[in-house]
Every structure is written in structure tokens, then in C-alpha cells.
Design a protein around this motif. Sequence first.
Motif, short mmCIF file in Angstrom:
data_model
loop_
_atom_site.label_atom_id
_atom_site.label_comp_id
_atom_site.label_asym_id
_atom_site.label_seq_id
_atom_site.Cartn_x
_atom_site.Cartn_y
_atom_site.Cartn_z
N PRO A 156 -36.19 0.62 2.07
CA PRO A 156 -35.72 1.10 3.31
C PRO A 156 -35.62 2.78 3.53
O PRO A 156 -35.73 3.26 4.48
CB PRO A 156 -34.07 0.60 3.38
N ARG A 157 -35.60 3.35 2.48
CA ARG A 157 -35.35 4.91 2.31
C ARG A 157 -36.54 5.43 1.82
O ARG A 157 -37.16 5.07 0.83
CB ARG A 157 -34.26 5.45 1.47
N ARG A 158 -37.21 6.42 2.63
CA ARG A 158 -38.53 7.00 2.03
C ARG A 158 -38.34 8.60 2.03
O ARG A 158 -37.61 9.29 2.61
CB ARG A 158 -39.64 6.65 3.11
N LEU A 159 -39.26 9.07 1.14
CA LEU A 159 -39.19 10.62 0.83
C LEU A 159 -40.60 11.27 1.40
O LEU A 159 -41.61 10.48 1.65
CB LEU A 159 -39.05 10.83 -0.80
N SER A 160 -40.17 12.64 1.74
CA SER A 160 -41.64 13.23 1.78
C SER A 160 -42.22 13.58 0.63
O SER A 160 -41.43 13.65 -0.33
CB SER A 160 -41.44 14.42 2.76
N MET A 161 -43.24 14.15 0.59
CA MET A 161 -43.61 14.86 -0.70
C MET A 161 -43.07 15.92 -1.28
O MET A 161 -42.70 15.97 -2.74
CB MET A 161 -45.33 15.11 -0.87
N LEU A 162 -42.46 16.66 -0.52
CA LEU A 162 -41.43 17.87 -0.76
C LEU A 162 -40.28 17.05 -1.44
O LEU A 162 -40.02 17.59 -2.66
CB LEU A 162 -41.19 18.58 0.37
N GLY A 163 -39.67 16.09 -0.94
CA GLY A 163 -38.59 15.64 -1.53
C GLY A 163 -38.95 15.08 -2.72
O GLY A 163 -38.01 14.82 -3.52
N ALA A 164 -39.81 14.12 -3.07
CA ALA A 164 -40.47 13.65 -4.24
C ALA A 164 -40.63 14.67 -5.26
O ALA A 164 -40.40 14.26 -6.53
CB ALA A 164 -41.64 12.86 -4.07
N ASP A 168 -33.12 17.56 5.43
CA ASP A 168 -34.00 16.64 6.10
C ASP A 168 -35.43 16.74 5.89
O ASP A 168 -36.16 15.54 6.02
CB ASP A 168 -33.66 16.86 7.70
N ALA A 169 -35.96 17.92 5.31
CA ALA A 169 -37.14 17.95 4.97
C ALA A 169 -37.60 16.93 3.60
O ALA A 169 -38.87 16.68 3.54
CB ALA A 169 -37.51 19.38 4.64
N TYR A 170 -36.63 16.34 3.04
CA TYR A 170 -36.80 15.48 1.93
C TYR A 170 -37.04 14.15 2.24
O TYR A 170 -37.45 13.40 1.51
CB TYR A 170 -35.69 15.88 0.74
N ALA A 223 -41.56 6.86 -5.51
CA ALA A 223 -40.35 7.74 -6.00
C ALA A 223 -39.51 6.66 -6.48
O ALA A 223 -39.06 5.63 -6.02
CB ALA A 223 -40.19 8.90 -5.25
N PHE A 224 -38.46 7.17 -7.41
CA PHE A 224 -37.22 6.32 -7.64
C PHE A 224 -35.98 7.05 -8.05
O PHE A 224 -36.14 8.43 -8.58
CB PHE A 224 -37.61 5.42 -8.82
N GLY A 225 -34.82 6.63 -7.91
CA GLY A 225 -33.56 7.06 -8.14
C GLY A 225 -33.11 7.06 -9.67
O GLY A 225 -33.72 6.40 -10.51
N GLN A 226 -32.05 7.66 -9.82
CA GLN A 226 -31.34 7.88 -11.20
C GLN A 226 -30.84 6.46 -11.73
O GLN A 226 -30.62 6.30 -13.01
CB GLN A 226 -30.00 8.83 -11.23
N ASP A 227 -30.57 5.48 -10.90
CA ASP A 227 -30.22 4.20 -11.41
C ASP A 227 -31.42 3.03 -11.86
O ASP A 227 -31.27 2.06 -12.16
CB ASP A 227 -29.46 3.25 -10.29
N VAL A 228 -32.73 3.86 -11.69
CA VAL A 228 -33.85 3.13 -12.24
C VAL A 228 -34.66 4.04 -13.33
O VAL A 228 -34.56 5.21 -13.21
CB VAL A 228 -34.77 2.90 -10.81
N LYS A 229 -35.27 3.44 -14.21
CA LYS A 229 -36.07 3.89 -15.29
C LYS A 229 -37.48 3.40 -14.81
O LYS A 229 -37.63 2.33 -14.29
CB LYS A 229 -35.77 3.68 -16.62
N ALA A 230 -38.52 4.20 -15.49
CA ALA A 230 -39.76 3.91 -15.32
C ALA A 230 -40.37 3.78 -16.78
O ALA A 230 -40.11 4.84 -17.64
CB ALA A 230 -40.53 4.89 -14.31
#
Length: 411
Positions: free
Chosen positions: A62-70, A38-40, A105-112
Motif C-alpha cells: 500500500p505504501r510506495r517510495l520514490s527513487m529518492l526515498g528508496a 513528501d519527495a520520498y 524497498a523494505f523497512g526495518q522490520d524486514v530482512k533481505a
Amino acid sequence: MRADTERVRAAWPVGWRRLRLADAGRWLSGGTPSTSNDAYWGGDIPWISGASMKDFHVSNSPRRLSMLGAKNGSRLVEPGTTLFVVRGMSLKSEFRIGVAERQVAFGQDVKALIPAEGIDPYFLAYAIRVRTPEILGMVEETSHGTGRLDTARLKELEIGIPPMDEQRRIVAVHGAFERRIGALEQVLSKLDVAREALSAQALSQSQGAGWRVSSLDEVATVAAGVTLGSEPVGEGTIELPYLRVANVLDGRIDTADVKSVRILQAQRERFALREGDLLLTEGGDLDKLGRGAVWDGRIDVCLYQNHVFRVRCGARMSPDFLALYTSSTEGRAYFQRVGKQTTNLASINSTQVKKMPVPVPPVEEQERLLGPIHAVRSRIAVIERHIAKLRVVQQGAVEDLLGGKASTPTQ
């Protein structure tokens, strides 16, 4: 989007650099932090996934991360980073690309792709997006049925890079189109609100108006369409276009992608649509059961599949008024109440559609109530056509600029 993407690959003007995407900047992969920690999650940093990335200007999710999660399982990028989807169902029909307008931040289905020095991030995104037909040709289907973009091939694409002042002028031309289209889309939003209000007002008059309520099968006939999977062959058969669930949207019919089916010639009349037929979908998400629209006859002879109900009104009911009711709060509530819910979707059957209680005011009263709604719909249609034309002009202009076939005006 123009089909002849070879134009974009042509020799660029003097002063432009020819550059592989592999060399256009720094490529980064993303990831998903542990969902059990949950901290992420629940912080202020938007986490961009293939499903959530729907806008060119990337700033929310819709989904957001904490800096720790990022910093534990994902990847942070700064404003000005180009993001694009490389895996997901959307890749079967579209290439989603945009520019981060804040730290995300972004997930594995996305490239930057962080642009190299001397490349404007918006110019880079436009230069890639204009190659969409070619890029979609690189998409492979995975064992799970989703699309996967071959990034090794994508990196080999070449783009033309003009001097920075020309890049910025191209971006400005694109932005001018976007502002004009955006203003029209705001007008559309207001008209949609007006249409919804008029629709609610029309149906609210049933209370105290003494309108008779009948089951739907008293004022219309309900029938299912062609069953797919075992098409007849040989003499006495005919191949015709048909509408499937994907074509029947909420309030409109989408014929951009219409498939064909072969049936017996003798079945043509049974399954052929007529202008004014109301089409309702059999299944889907619970809140979308019974979505539909009135067929306008835009295809001369068109059939419909068995997961779509055809409702053909009699003399006592206007199809537009019936469509107004089936899409209303009361109509939706009926379908949700009688729909059968399974793990992944819900469905209704023809008996439930036939037994749907519907208000039946006099036909002249139906037409009177529909008058203001038709007027707003006409204005909406005019603006939608205008936007579509602007999009075509915009695409052509930007393609010419990105391909070095036209020059931007200087100040």
C-alpha cells in the motif's frame, strides 16, 4: 507443518551441501525514509513492511517510495531476493517470508537475503520456511509486546543445498501444488461472490414483502458470557473450553486456538453454548462491530467470554437468517450507528443488540430464501476441505524433498 523438524536436519544425500543461513547469501537491513518529506513517498517502488508483507510472491504494498526515498533511509533490492519479517505482531503466530518479484524497498522490520551463487531464490525461501516451527521458537517478546526474531540464531540454522537442477525440480513440484490450489481458490472467490449476491437478493425481498420488523429481543434472547480474570478454585469448579473474540470471525468460528477457563459447576448451563446459537462480538474496529457466526456445536461443551454476545433464537427466527441480516449492509449500518467510538476501537452493549430492528418473515419463507445460500455454502466447504488436504500433502512432499528424503522425478 510437521512437528518433528529434526527430520529436516538429518544428513542430506550425497552431492548436497550443508550450509548455514549466514553463508547462504548477502544479508541486508532495511529502513524507513522520513515521513515528513513528501519527495520520498508516493512513487512507483513498493515499500515492504512487516504489516504489508502477506504474500509469498512479493510485488506490491500500500505504501510506495520514490527513487529518492528508496536511496535515503530505505534499501532497494532486485527480483529474486528473499525477504522475511523479523519484528512485529505477526511473529507471535506466523513467520512471513517471500521472494521479491520486482524491485522493491523494505523497512526495518524486514530482512533481505540475496542468495549466493548456485542457490535458487525460491528454493532458499522454501528451505527456510519449512523450518517455521523452529524459527518461531527463536522469537522474543519486546517491551512493546511485539515479536522480535533473533537473527543471530536464525543465521546459525543449517539447510541442505542440492545441485541447481534438483533445486529447480523441487521448486517446480511446489509450483504444481500452488497452481492447483490457486485454481481452487479462484473457484472459491467466484462462489463467495455468488453467496454475497444471493444473500443481498434474499434480504432485498423485505421491501414490499410486508415482513414484520421486530426488535431482536422479541425473537431471541441475548446474553454475555464468562467474565475472565477471577476464576474460582477448589471443589465444585470445572475447567472448560471457551470462545473469545479472536475465535468469532465474520461468517465463521475459528477453533484452531481455543483456551480454557474454570467456572463453578453451577454456572455451566448458563454459559454453555448450544448448536444454533449466533455469536456476535462486542468490540473492535467500527466497521467490524457485531461480526459473528452461528455455532455448529463442534466442541461438545463450550463456553463463551463476556466480550461475545450469545443470541439464542426463538421459534419465529432462524439463526442462519438472523446471521444473514446482522452481517448485511443494513445490519452493519445499525451497529456502526449505535456503536461507541473510542480512540482505538468501538463497542456495542447488550441493550443496543437487543433493540436492533430485524425483519421477521414467516419461518418457511426464511428457509426458502436460505436454501440457495446453503447450497453455495456447502460447495464452498467441500472446496475448502480439498484445499486443506492439498496443503497437507504439499507440505509433506516439500519437506521430504527439502530434507533429501525423496527425489524429484527427472524428465
